[in-house]
Design an enzyme around this catalytic site. Structure first.
Site, mmCIF file in Angstrom:
data_model
loop_
_atom_site.group_PDB
_atom_site.id
_atom_site.type_symbol
_atom_site.label_atom_id
_atom_site.label_comp_id
_atom_site.label_asym_id
_atom_site.label_seq_id
_atom_site.Cartn_x
_atom_site.Cartn_y
_atom_site.Cartn_z
ATOM 1 N N TRP A 165 0.849 -1.203 0.000
ATOM 2 C CA TRP A 165 0.000 0.000 0.000
ATOM 3 C C TRP A 165 0.881 1.249 0.000
ATOM 4 C CZ3 TRP A 165 -1.149 -4.441 2.704
ATOM 5 C CH2 TRP A 165 -2.347 -5.066 2.330
ATOM 6 N N HIS A 186 -7.101 1.790 1.921
ATOM 7 C CA HIS A 186 -8.176 0.863 1.541
ATOM 8 C C HIS A 186 -9.336 1.028 2.525
ATOM 9 C CE1 HIS A 186 -5.742 -2.436 3.973
ATOM 10 N NE2 HIS A 186 -5.834 -1.294 4.598
ATOM 11 N N ARG A 212 -3.835 6.617 -2.491
ATOM 12 C CA ARG A 212 -2.499 6.008 -2.482
ATOM 13 C C ARG A 212 -1.479 6.933 -3.135
ATOM 14 N NH1 ARG A 212 -3.629 -0.411 -3.394
ATOM 15 N NH2 ARG A 212 -5.351 -0.455 -1.897
ATOM 16 N N GLN A 226 -13.437 2.008 -3.053
ATOM 17 C CA GLN A 226 -13.494 0.569 -2.799
ATOM 18 C C GLN A 226 -14.835 0.274 -2.155
ATOM 19 O OE1 GLN A 226 -10.182 -0.850 -0.414
ATOM 20 N NE2 GLN A 226 -8.894 -1.083 -2.245
ATOM 21 N N VAL A 269 -6.321 -11.835 5.980
ATOM 22 C CA VAL A 269 -7.177 -13.000 5.714
ATOM 23 C C VAL A 269 -6.327 -14.261 5.579
ATOM 24 C CG1 VAL A 269 -9.183 -11.866 4.674
ATOM 25 C CG2 VAL A 269 -7.173 -12.347 3.263
ATOM 26 N N ALA A 325 -14.135 -11.687 4.516
ATOM 27 C CA ALA A 325 -14.088 -10.279 4.108
ATOM 28 C C ALA A 325 -13.735 -10.230 2.629
ATOM 29 C CB ALA A 325 -13.038 -9.531 4.922
HETATM 30 N N1 DAH Z 1 -7.858 -4.096 1.072
HETATM 31 C C1 DAH Z 1 -7.339 -4.820 -0.034
HETATM 32 C C2 DAH Z 1 -6.653 -3.853 -0.981
HETATM 33 O O1 DAH Z 1 -6.786 -2.710 -0.871
HETATM 34 C C3 DAH Z 1 -8.429 -5.567 -0.753
HETATM 35 C C4 DAH Z 1 -8.942 -6.706 0.060
HETATM 36 C C5 DAH Z 1 -8.440 -7.949 -0.116
HETATM 37 C C6 DAH Z 1 -9.937 -6.512 0.988
HETATM 38 C C7 DAH Z 1 -8.894 -9.031 0.607
HETATM 39 C C8 DAH Z 1 -10.424 -7.585 1.760
HETATM 40 C C9 DAH Z 1 -9.885 -8.844 1.533
HETATM 41 O O2 DAH Z 1 -11.375 -7.451 2.666
HETATM 42 O O3 DAH Z 1 -10.355 -9.896 2.280
HETATM 43 O O4 DAH Z 1 -5.983 -4.241 -1.863
#
Ligand code: DAH
Length: 357
Positions: A165, A186, A212, A226, A269, A325
């Site tokens: 990120w 995010h 970002r 998002q 996760v 998630a």
């Molecule tokens: N937050 C991640 C991103 O910005 C995307 C993401 C991936 C969100 C997996 C989630 C997840 O909730 O389980 O790239």
């Protein structure tokens, strides 16, 4: 109009002619009539011209005095002619101006109606699909603490995963030099915020803006949206994740969609996946398809089972609760759906682009 006289001119006849010509001129209302008047008095065969010609029959003495009067008469009439033309033009102008005046009884012009931004439309569409499946909608802060954006998501300081990120930091730290502030990279920090503030069962989606430190190009913007999703409860398994996201894909992209999961890594996760749908442009064929770039598949989101460390972090009993998630990018989905080739169009404020949606 006086007939040209064959008599030799006198001061009196010139005076009479001038007066009657001037009086006639003053009654004329349009330029055509004025021009006819000019021809009849001052033209080559006009009355005054004839008088001037008749001067030659006078003796030297009369010619001087009467000639001067005749010239004077000619100047006077030319002068008046010019003024009359000016006046007629002026009046015409005023008439047309008064016709253009505001008519307050006319119906108003309708103001240009706004419309929803393509991102807003897609965000709403996505949320509606999840709402129909029993999810609630929650929003959260765009300026976030490091604590929620990273720490609570199992991304401790110094962890290489932070490099995933590119972060815009806010120039602020608390007195202990902790809790750095940033523009959220995010919507995932809302996972921790929501879980901290409620007990399961939880089913929410979180639409919102993210930022970002990114060099922009056709597929990268430094700000974008998002939609995060979160489901926590007793006995939630990977099968629930698959079933929910499969249903989402079918409702969003069509009943006939197939989906594919592949392993991916996100620190919050375990297991983590990326989910693809078969390409709706070529029906998964792939060959020569511009949308899926020959692959037949389109990645639409990251997802996974919530990492036990994240659940522990918010004080949940990991023997009792599990959850999944997911996170997806609405601009990317809009680009796929509408065939938009450059993400920068979304926020360039060009009405020619925006009016198409
Ligand atoms: N937050 C991640 C991103 O910005 C995307 C993401 C991936 C969100 C997996 C989630 C997840 O909730 O389980 O790239």
């Amino acid at each position: 109009m006086s007939e040209p006289s064959s008599q030799p001119p006198t001061a009196q006849s010139i005076d009479e002619l001038t007066r009657s010509a001037a009086a006639e001129l003053n009654t004329l209302e349009n330029l055509e009539a004025v021009d006819r008047w000019r021809v009849s008095y001052l033209g080559r065969r006009g009355s005054l011209t004839t008088v001037l010609r008749g001067l030659s029959s006078l003796n030297i003495e009369d010619r001087r005095t009467i000639g001067a009067a005749a010239n004077q008469a000619k100047n006077t009439l030319e002068d008046q002619l010019e003024r009359r033309i000016h006046r007629i033009n002026e009046e015409a102008l005023q008439r047309s101006a008064s016709q253009d005046r505001l008519d307050v009884t006319l119906p108003g012009r309708p103001p240009g109606k706004g419309r929803l931004h393509p991102t807003t439309k897609i965000v709403r569409e996505i949320c509606n699909v999840f709402v129909a499946m029993g999810f609630g909608v929650v929003e959260g802060p765009e300026v976030e603490w490091d604590h929620y954006n990273f720490e609570m998501l199992n991304i401790p300081k110094g962890h290489p995963a932070r490099d995933m990120w590119n972060t815009l930091w806010v120039d602020y730290e608390d007195p202990a030099g902790e809790n750095a502030m940033l523009l959220r990279t995010h919507t995932s920090p809302m996972q921790a915020r929501i879980m901290e503030s409620r007990e399961p069962p939880i089913r929410v989606v979180v639409p919102g803006k993210c930022y970002r430190y990114e060099a922009t190009d056709a597929t990268h913007e430094w700000h974008f949206y998002q939609v995060e999703g979160l489901a926590v409860g007793e006995g939630i398994t990977f099968a629930d994740l698959k079933g929910t996201l499969y249903e989402f894909a079918r409702r969003m992209f069509g009943e006939e969609r197939r989906i594919r999961f592949r392993c991916d890594y996100f620190p919050f996760v375990e297991p983590g996946v990326d989910m693809s749908i078969d390409c709706f442009a070529c029906q998964g064929d792939g060959d020569g398809c511009r949308i899926c770039r020959d692959s037949g598949w389109i990645e639409i989101m990251g997802a996974g089972m919530i990492h036990p460390k994240v659940l522990e972090g918010v004080g949940y009993d990991t023997d009792k609760y599990t959850g999944f998630a997911f996170g997806l990018g609405p601009e990317r989905i809009a680009m796929l759906k509408y065939g938009i080739d450059d993400i920068r169009h979304f926020y360039a404020n060009d009405l020619r682009f925006l009016r198409q949606f």
